[in-house]
Enzyme design. Structure first.
Site, PDB file in Angstrom:
ATOM      1  N   ALA A  60     -36.751  13.421 -30.784  1.00  0.00           N
ATOM      2  CA  ALA A  60     -37.925  12.590 -31.085  1.00  0.00           C
ATOM      3  C   ALA A  60     -38.909  13.265 -32.033  1.00  0.00           C
ATOM      4  O   ALA A  60     -39.565  12.590 -32.823  1.00  0.00           O
ATOM      5  CB  ALA A  60     -38.626  12.199 -29.789  1.00  0.00           C
ATOM      6  N   LEU A  61     -39.024  14.583 -31.968  1.00  0.00           N
ATOM      7  CA  LEU A  61     -39.960  15.264 -32.862  1.00  0.00           C
ATOM      8  C   LEU A  61     -39.510  15.210 -34.320  1.00  0.00           C
ATOM      9  O   LEU A  61     -40.339  15.347 -35.226  1.00  0.00           O
ATOM     10  CB  LEU A  61     -40.168  16.715 -32.432  1.00  0.00           C
ATOM     11  CG  LEU A  61     -41.008  16.898 -31.179  1.00  0.00           C
ATOM     12  CD1 LEU A  61     -41.027  18.367 -30.759  1.00  0.00           C
ATOM     13  CD2 LEU A  61     -42.431  16.381 -31.381  1.00  0.00           C
ATOM     14  N   CYS A  84     -35.573   8.653 -26.826  1.00  0.00           N
ATOM     15  CA  CYS A  84     -35.786   8.623 -25.387  1.00  0.00           C
ATOM     16  C   CYS A  84     -36.270   9.991 -24.922  1.00  0.00           C
ATOM     17  O   CYS A  84     -35.572  10.993 -25.094  1.00  0.00           O
ATOM     18  CB  CYS A  84     -34.505   8.233 -24.671  1.00  0.00           C
ATOM     19  SG  CYS A  84     -34.697   8.186 -22.884  1.00  0.00           S
ATOM     20  N   ILE A  85     -37.468   9.986 -24.348  1.00  0.00           N
ATOM     21  CA  ILE A  85     -38.066  11.204 -23.813  1.00  0.00           C
ATOM     22  C   ILE A  85     -38.214  11.001 -22.311  1.00  0.00           C
ATOM     23  O   ILE A  85     -38.906  10.084 -21.873  1.00  0.00           O
ATOM     24  CB  ILE A  85     -39.437  11.481 -24.462  1.00  0.00           C
ATOM     25  CG1 ILE A  85     -39.331  11.481 -25.990  1.00  0.00           C
ATOM     26  CG2 ILE A  85     -40.010  12.804 -23.951  1.00  0.00           C
ATOM     27  CD1 ILE A  85     -40.664  11.367 -26.701  1.00  0.00           C
ATOM     28  N   ILE A  86     -37.522  11.849 -21.545  1.00  0.00           N
ATOM     29  CA  ILE A  86     -37.563  11.749 -20.090  1.00  0.00           C
ATOM     30  C   ILE A  86     -38.391  12.907 -19.548  1.00  0.00           C
ATOM     31  O   ILE A  86     -38.160  14.066 -19.902  1.00  0.00           O
ATOM     32  CB  ILE A  86     -36.139  11.764 -19.498  1.00  0.00           C
ATOM     33  CG1 ILE A  86     -35.325  10.581 -20.052  1.00  0.00           C
ATOM     34  CG2 ILE A  86     -36.194  11.731 -17.966  1.00  0.00           C
ATOM     35  CD1 ILE A  86     -33.856  10.590 -19.660  1.00  0.00           C
ATOM     36  N   THR A  90     -42.009  20.357 -16.966  1.00  0.00           N
ATOM     37  CA  THR A  90     -42.968  21.121 -17.759  1.00  0.00           C
ATOM     38  C   THR A  90     -43.811  20.188 -18.626  1.00  0.00           C
ATOM     39  O   THR A  90     -43.569  18.989 -18.725  1.00  0.00           O
ATOM     40  CB  THR A  90     -42.244  22.130 -18.675  1.00  0.00           C
ATOM     41  OG1 THR A  90     -41.530  21.401 -19.680  1.00  0.00           O
ATOM     42  CG2 THR A  90     -41.296  23.016 -17.886  1.00  0.00           C
ATOM     43  N   HIS A  92     -43.736  19.978 -21.685  1.00  0.00           N
ATOM     44  CA  HIS A  92     -42.989  19.621 -22.889  1.00  0.00           C
ATOM     45  C   HIS A  92     -42.910  18.105 -23.099  1.00  0.00           C
ATOM     46  O   HIS A  92     -42.982  17.619 -24.219  1.00  0.00           O
ATOM     47  CB  HIS A  92     -41.585  20.228 -22.825  1.00  0.00           C
ATOM     48  CG  HIS A  92     -40.805  20.095 -24.084  1.00  0.00           C
ATOM     49  ND1 HIS A  92     -41.153  20.745 -25.247  1.00  0.00           N
ATOM     50  CD2 HIS A  92     -39.697  19.367 -24.371  1.00  0.00           C
ATOM     51  CE1 HIS A  92     -40.298  20.432 -26.195  1.00  0.00           C
ATOM     52  NE2 HIS A  92     -39.401  19.596 -25.693  1.00  0.00           N
ATOM     53  N   ARG A 131     -34.635  -0.023 -19.497  1.00  0.00           N
ATOM     54  CA  ARG A 131     -35.419  -0.488 -20.638  1.00  0.00           C
ATOM     55  C   ARG A 131     -34.656  -0.511 -21.960  1.00  0.00           C
ATOM     56  O   ARG A 131     -35.078  -1.164 -22.914  1.00  0.00           O
ATOM     57  CB  ARG A 131     -36.653   0.402 -20.800  1.00  0.00           C
ATOM     58  CG  ARG A 131     -37.678   0.207 -19.708  1.00  0.00           C
ATOM     59  CD  ARG A 131     -38.672   1.370 -19.628  1.00  0.00           C
ATOM     60  NE  ARG A 131     -39.707   1.118 -18.639  1.00  0.00           N
ATOM     61  CZ  ARG A 131     -39.551   1.166 -17.324  1.00  0.00           C
ATOM     62  NH1 ARG A 131     -38.366   1.470 -16.820  1.00  0.00           N
ATOM     63  NH2 ARG A 131     -40.545   0.922 -16.509  1.00  0.00           N
TER      64      ARG A 131
END
Length: 154
Positions: A60-61, A84-86, A90, A92, A131
């Site tokens: 994603a970055l 997708c960021i799960i 942390t 992060h 989603r």
């Protein structure tokens, strides 16, 4: 003059549009599902396959820098960001979610190009799967609608 461009605003006709998609490979199975749903909806909306470019990046970055390169080309009417960021254990998660979102917005505003942001930010994998299909389709509709809206604005 509210409503002066009502005929074009909200149009989901993609026949005359060129759209690029940037898909993050991190959480690959989920982002593939996002992309499949997005591509299927773009086809339903009339966007020709030859007018769709799909680019993949590691995560994603990296999505905003690819979006910027595509926006710089001036070859596209709209862009789509898929990822997708799960959430993990942390900080992060917050860093990646916030910075990728800010980058997508910056590219859109700097280049005056609509970008449908479908980078999922979820608590767990089950939420992502729940989603993925809907958000992929939504991203396609947002890209087409916003491209037509911006084209209709003075």
């Amino acid at each position: 003059m509210q409503g002066a461009n009502q005929g074009q605003a909200g149009s989901l006709d993609g026949h005359e549009l060129s759209i690029a998609i940037v898909r993050a490979r991190f959480n690959d199975d989920i982002t593939r599902k996002l992309a499949e749903a997005c591509l299927a909806e773009l086809a339903t909306l009339g966007v020709a396959e030859r007018h769709i470019e799909l680019v993949t990046v590691p995560g994603a970055l990296e999505v905003p820098v690819a979006l910027k390169a595509l926006a710089d080309s001036e070859d596209f009417d709209a862009l789509i960001a898929l990822g997708c960021i799960i959430r993990g254990e942390t900080y992060h998660f917050e860093l990646v979610a916030n910075e990728s979102g800010a980058g997508v917005t910056r590219v859109s505003l700097d280049h005056q190009i609509p970008i449908a942001n479908a980078i999922l930010t979820v608590e767990n994998e089950a939420q992502a799967w729940a989603r993925a299909e809907d958000k992929g389709r939504d991203a396609a509709r947002v890209a087409v609608e916003m491209a037509n809206l911006l084209d209709a604005l003075p």
